[in-house]
Design a protein around this motif. Structure first.
Motif: not given
Ligand SMILES: [Zn+2]
Length: 157
Positions: A92-94, A131-146
């Motif tokens: 998903i992140a990729a 912000l648009w560019w930093s959304v994928p890493p944020l999603i990945a970080a959130w997913a990892a935490l989740f």
């Protein structure tokens, strides 16, 4: 020999496994066991059942080892089950990052158009683009935490 003599011998037979007998008690018991088949048999029986108990105790570690192995295997299966989820998260992140790259020129044009139309300061537009560019890493970080939060209650003990 009287019944009381045998009673005393039986008491000492049990007692010698719990505490050390005095010299006189030990000598008396040995002398009695040498001459009394009944008490000698009881002495033998108790010693055998006690050594059987010790053997059972020695049988515990292999059982414990297999149980530990079972646990490790269970944990390995848990991790194995968690693997596709992690792959899915990274996929998903990729994909979202690739989409971010692919859509960047359009997004930048859109933001420029937005700036022309609304007259918003260029710094805010740039921030929006970042912000648009930093959304994928944020999603990945959130997913990892989740994922971690999900995995924690499943851990044994
Ligand atoms: Zn006896």
């Amino acid at each position: 020999m009287g019944e009381q003599t045998h009673q005393r011998a039986k008491k000492l037979i049990v007692q010698q496994h719990v505490e050390i007998l005095s010299d006189s008690e030990s000598q008396w018991l040995n002398a009695h066991l040498a001459g009394c088949k009944s008490c000698a048999a009881e002495h033998c029986q108790l010693r055998e059942s006690l050594s059987a108990l010790r053997t059972m105790h020695l049988d515990l570690p292999p059982n414990l080892a297999s149980r530990t192995q079972f646990r490790v295997r269970m944990r390995a299966e848990e991790l194995h089950e968690a693997e596709p989820v992690k792959k899915f998260v990274w996929a998903i992140a990729a994909v979202s990052w690739a989409l971010g790259v692919a859509t960047a020129p359009f997004v930048w044009r859109g933001i420029e158009w937005l700036g022309h139309t609304t007259g918003a300061p260029r710094i805010i537009l740039q921030a929006g683009f970042v912000l648009w560019w930093s959304v994928p890493p944020l999603i990945a970080a959130w997913a990892a935490l989740f994922d971690k939060r999900l995995a924690q209650p499943q851990q044994p003990e």
